[in-house]
Write a protein that holds these residues in place. Structure first.
Motif, PDB file in Angstrom:
ATOM      1  N   GLU A  61     -20.550 -30.683   2.544  1.00 50.75           N
ATOM      2  CA  GLU A  61     -20.651 -29.732   1.256  1.00 50.75           C
ATOM      3  C   GLU A  61     -19.687 -30.053   0.271  1.00 50.75           C
ATOM      4  O   GLU A  61     -18.588 -30.594   0.545  1.00 50.75           O
ATOM      5  N   LYS A  62     -20.137 -29.499  -0.975  1.00 51.45           N
ATOM      6  CA  LYS A  62     -18.806 -29.727  -1.853  1.00 51.45           C
ATOM      7  C   LYS A  62     -17.984 -28.466  -1.843  1.00 51.45           C
ATOM      8  O   LYS A  62     -18.507 -27.725  -1.297  1.00 51.45           O
ATOM      9  N   PHE A  63     -16.855 -28.745  -1.976  1.00 56.61           N
ATOM     10  CA  PHE A  63     -15.801 -27.734  -2.167  1.00 56.61           C
ATOM     11  C   PHE A  63     -15.479 -27.079  -3.708  1.00 56.61           C
ATOM     12  O   PHE A  63     -15.317 -27.914  -4.470  1.00 56.61           O
ATOM     13  N   TRP A  64     -15.996 -25.928  -3.657  1.00 60.57           N
ATOM     14  CA  TRP A  64     -16.078 -25.098  -4.923  1.00 60.57           C
ATOM     15  C   TRP A  64     -14.759 -24.206  -5.034  1.00 60.57           C
ATOM     16  O   TRP A  64     -14.835 -23.221  -4.775  1.00 60.57           O
ATOM     17  N   PRO A  65     -13.926 -24.700  -5.649  1.00 61.51           N
ATOM     18  CA  PRO A  65     -12.646 -23.924  -5.707  1.00 61.51           C
ATOM     19  C   PRO A  65     -12.806 -22.801  -6.806  1.00 61.51           C
ATOM     20  O   PRO A  65     -13.823 -23.024  -7.716  1.00 61.51           O
ATOM     21  N   THR A  66     -12.150 -21.819  -6.509  1.00 59.72           N
ATOM     22  CA  THR A  66     -12.569 -20.552  -7.146  1.00 59.72           C
ATOM     23  C   THR A  66     -12.394 -20.749  -8.891  1.00 59.72           C
ATOM     24  O   THR A  66     -11.272 -21.468  -9.282  1.00 59.72           O
ATOM     25  N   LEU A  67     -13.432 -20.645  -9.404  1.00 62.35           N
ATOM     26  CA  LEU A  67     -13.618 -20.816 -11.157  1.00 62.35           C
ATOM     27  C   LEU A  67     -12.396 -20.635 -11.769  1.00 62.35           C
ATOM     28  O   LEU A  67     -11.985 -21.405 -12.603  1.00 62.35           O
ATOM     29  N   TRP A  68     -11.859 -19.333 -11.637  1.00 66.01           N
ATOM     30  CA  TRP A  68     -10.783 -19.015 -12.501  1.00 66.01           C
ATOM     31  C   TRP A  68      -9.492 -19.300 -12.021  1.00 66.01           C
ATOM     32  O   TRP A  68      -8.445 -18.648 -12.540  1.00 66.01           O
ATOM     33  N   CYS A  69      -9.428 -19.879 -10.822  1.00 65.62           N
ATOM     34  CA  CYS A  69      -8.021 -20.331 -10.083  1.00 65.62           C
ATOM     35  C   CYS A  69      -8.102 -21.270  -9.472  1.00 65.62           C
ATOM     36  O   CYS A  69      -8.021 -21.552  -8.368  1.00 65.62           O
ATOM     37  N   PHE A  70      -8.398 -22.584 -10.241  1.00 60.82           N
ATOM     38  CA  PHE A  70      -8.195 -23.926  -9.211  1.00 60.82           C
ATOM     39  C   PHE A  70      -7.041 -24.711  -9.314  1.00 60.82           C
ATOM     40  O   PHE A  70      -6.946 -25.693  -8.935  1.00 60.82           O
ATOM     41  N   GLU A  71      -6.077 -24.381 -10.294  1.00 56.82           N
ATOM     42  CA  GLU A  71      -4.937 -25.141 -10.407  1.00 56.82           C
ATOM     43  C   GLU A  71      -3.983 -24.953  -9.055  1.00 56.82           C
ATOM     44  O   GLU A  71      -4.240 -24.099  -8.569  1.00 56.82           O
ATOM     45  N   ALA A  74      -1.552 -21.912  -8.626  1.00 53.21           N
ATOM     46  CA  ALA A  74      -2.470 -20.763  -8.726  1.00 53.21           C
ATOM     47  C   ALA A  74      -3.087 -20.551  -7.258  1.00 53.21           C
ATOM     48  O   ALA A  74      -3.164 -19.573  -6.826  1.00 53.21           O
ATOM     49  N   GLN A  75      -3.770 -21.712  -6.853  1.00 51.24           N
ATOM     50  CA  GLN A  75      -4.537 -21.731  -5.501  1.00 51.24           C
ATOM     51  C   GLN A  75      -3.694 -21.283  -4.332  1.00 51.24           C
ATOM     52  O   GLN A  75      -3.683 -20.373  -3.513  1.00 51.24           O
ATOM     53  N   THR A  76      -2.214 -21.956  -4.251  1.00 47.84           N
ATOM     54  CA  THR A  76      -1.468 -21.549  -3.348  1.00 47.84           C
ATOM     55  C   THR A  76      -0.985 -20.036  -3.222  1.00 47.84           C
ATOM     56  O   THR A  76      -0.858 -19.518  -2.284  1.00 47.84           O
ATOM     57  N   VAL A  77      -0.395 -19.629  -4.521  1.00 48.81           N
ATOM     58  CA  VAL A  77       0.051 -18.464  -4.336  1.00 48.81           C
ATOM     59  C   VAL A  77      -1.016 -17.435  -4.485  1.00 48.81           C
ATOM     60  O   VAL A  77      -0.847 -16.359  -3.604  1.00 48.81           O
ATOM     61  N   LEU A  78      -2.187 -17.544  -4.977  1.00 47.56           N
ATOM     62  CA  LEU A  78      -3.094 -16.339  -5.066  1.00 47.56           C
ATOM     63  C   LEU A  78      -3.860 -16.379  -3.633  1.00 47.56           C
ATOM     64  O   LEU A  78      -4.216 -15.256  -3.223  1.00 47.56           O
ATOM     65  N   ARG A 354      -9.320 -30.091  -4.751  1.00 45.02           N
ATOM     66  CA  ARG A 354      -8.245 -29.007  -5.037  1.00 45.02           C
ATOM     67  C   ARG A 354      -8.227 -27.903  -3.836  1.00 45.02           C
ATOM     68  O   ARG A 354      -8.750 -28.276  -2.794  1.00 45.02           O
ATOM     69  N   GLY A 355      -7.351 -27.130  -4.140  1.00 45.88           N
ATOM     70  CA  GLY A 355      -7.114 -26.565  -2.805  1.00 45.88           C
ATOM     71  C   GLY A 355      -5.303 -26.016  -2.872  1.00 45.88           C
ATOM     72  O   GLY A 355      -5.121 -24.954  -1.879  1.00 45.88           O
ATOM     73  N   GLY A 356      -4.733 -26.797  -3.276  1.00 50.90           N
ATOM     74  CA  GLY A 356      -3.217 -26.668  -3.220  1.00 50.90           C
ATOM     75  C   GLY A 356      -2.725 -26.673  -1.798  1.00 50.90           C
ATOM     76  O   GLY A 356      -3.191 -27.232  -0.976  1.00 50.90           O
ATOM     77  N   HIS A 357      -1.569 -25.638  -1.456  1.00 50.18           N
ATOM     78  CA  HIS A 357      -1.114 -25.761  -0.308  1.00 50.18           C
ATOM     79  C   HIS A 357      -1.525 -24.528   0.551  1.00 50.18           C
ATOM     80  O   HIS A 357      -1.147 -23.500   0.259  1.00 50.18           O
ATOM     81  N   ILE A 358      -2.274 -24.787   1.556  1.00 52.64           N
ATOM     82  CA  ILE A 358      -2.608 -23.496   2.280  1.00 52.64           C
ATOM     83  C   ILE A 358      -3.649 -22.722   1.434  1.00 52.64           C
ATOM     84  O   ILE A 358      -3.593 -21.445   1.801  1.00 52.64           O
TER      85      ILE A 358
END
Ligand SMILES: *[C@@H]1O[C@H](CO)[C@@H](O)[C@H](O)[C@H]1NC(C)=O
Ligand SMILES: *[C@@H]1O[C@H](CO)[C@@H](O)[C@H](O)[C@H]1NC(C)=O
Length: 401
Positions: A61-71, A74-78, A354-358
């Motif tokens: 499956e494709k990984f769909w990072p959160t639309l408003w937070c895929f940097e 931002a992914q890491t912290v949020l 995408r996905g950042g750190h954890i």
């Protein structure tokens, strides 16, 4: 020349909704083209790869990072913020394991609803994390839903217990992990074991598996690592870049200082000068001023050379599933040993764009689905297949590829 329109003039005559829609469309196209992707999978053709293709559908499956937070940051912290807000504390059964040098670690067990002989997953948290860390709770709940017993191995000084000796922990030392594995096995003879390490926990686990080589296969059915900084040198360089990365770095460094801060008041005869160590601003400075001295490395270079995992994949014999994001601020894509995994028959590297750190936040409103997050879905599909008899995973192991 008065009649020439500037872009601003044009913007002022077209309706706002129209401008908004245009920007929105461009953004959305960028998102679809650049952010939503199938994960890359690096693993040599063979039984393990086939097993994953047959039993872990999320890999297709494709990984769909959160639309408003895929940097990445931002992914890491949020992801961390959301999960820590939304996941309630887990009520573990705590066991204190005394170590041979007088130190102690807390082992946190969750076995509710599990069969007494069901397989056990040992979880190793990240740098300053413990059993109530958001990402740990996510995985623990996923394992519990599968009926797997879990034990979280909190490093010395973490999980709410204090240090007993000046010794803490580091990425290049597996003695405490060995003691924990021995203890868990002695309590549970003939029970299949697995392990999952996140970030620094993955480094410790990976180093253990590499040091034990074939012997580790007698202990572990399978293992998984998430967001491991494979190449410690490149990872620490990356995390020293201003400004956002450096901020994450400082935050972690503060956590490290806090860990050893109370030791003096406990009456432990500490060989370090807390005032000096407290001046450390980065993990590298902390390591130079503390870890290196404590564990007897020559310098940071010596420590990182022993801790790094990127050049040890060929020594790992246990089936190992690895998840990394290509935009992890702790590990640039070019530092991930993709080729080594691609040549390995028992290591599979899954890399999302995408996905950042954890991070690995997915969906429009990730808040409502923390438990069905990418990380825990991959974890669940993998370990449920490993321990489901019909998949024949254990036969696959016996006849080494
Ligand atoms: C892995 O190796 C195969 C050839 O065996 C190649 O086609 C593929 O592109 C490689 N994948 C990665 C991710 O390097
Ligand atoms: C120890 O930390 C300080 C900052 O507090 C730093 O300037 C120094 O370089 C560190 N020591 C070593 C050996 O790197």
């Amino acid at each position: 020349m008065e009649w020439m329109l500037t872009p601003l003039d044009i913007l002022s005559v077209v309706p706002r909704w129209y401008v908004g829609a245009c920007f929105g469309t461009v953004f959305f196209i960028y998102y679809l083209r650049d952010a939503v992707k199938l994960p890359t999978i690096a693993c040599a053709p063979g039984k393990f790869r086939q097993f994953l293709e047959d039993n872990v559908p999320i890999l297709k499956e494709k990984f769909w990072p959160t639309l408003w937070c895929f940097e990445s940051r931002a992914q890491t912290v949020l992801a961390s913020l959301l999960r820590s807000q939304l996941l309630p504390e887990i009520l573990y059964r705590r066991e204190i394991l005394r170590l041979s040098d007088g130190g102690q670690v807390a082992l946190d067990w969750l076995e509710d609803g599990c069969a007494p002989k069901s397989p056990i997953v040992i979880i190793l948290p990240g740098l300053t994390g413990a059993s109530q860390a958001d990402y740990v709770k996510t995985l623990v709940r996923a394992a519990n839903k599968l009926g797997l017993r879990v034990v979280v191995f909190n490093n010395r000084g973490l999980g709410g217990i204090s240090l007993k000796t000046p010794r803490t922990y580091c990425a290049a030392n597996c003695e405490d992990l060995s003691a924990v594995i021995h203890h868990v096995q002695t309590l549970n003879p003939n029970v299949p074991l697995a392990a999952t390490g996140i970030s620094m926990g993955g480094l410790i686990l990976g180093n253990y598996l590499a040091a034990e080589e074939l012997a580790a296969r007698k202990k572990f059915a399978a293992a998984m690592v998430i967001s491991v900084p494979w190449n410690v040198f490149k990872g620490s360089e990356s995390i020293e870049k201003p400004f956002l990365n450096l901020m994450l770095n400082r935050h972690l460094c503060e956590g490290l200082c806090k860990l050893i801060e109370g030791a003096e008041e406990l009456g432990i005869d500490v060989p370090w000068d807390m005032n000096e160590i407290r001046k450390s601003r980065t993990i590298r400075e902390f390591d130079a001023n503390f870890t290196v001295k404590q564990f007897g490395f020559k310098d940071v270079f010596d420590y990182y050379s022993q801790a790094t995992l990127h050049n040890k994949l060929h020594k790992i014999a246990v089936p190992l599933l690895c998840l990394n994001a290509a935009d992890d601020p702790f590990q640039p894509l070019d530092a991930i040993p993709v080729e080594a995994a691609n040549n390995s028959k028992n290591i599979a590297m899954v890399i999302t764009a995408r996905g950042g750190h954890i991070g690995f936040l997915e969906g429009i409103m990730p808040a409502y689905q923390t438990e069905t997050q990418y990380m825990s879905r991959l974890f669940s599909q993998y370990f449920s297949a490993v321990f489901r008899e019909e998949t024949g995973f254990f036969n696959l192991l016996d006849k080494a590829d």
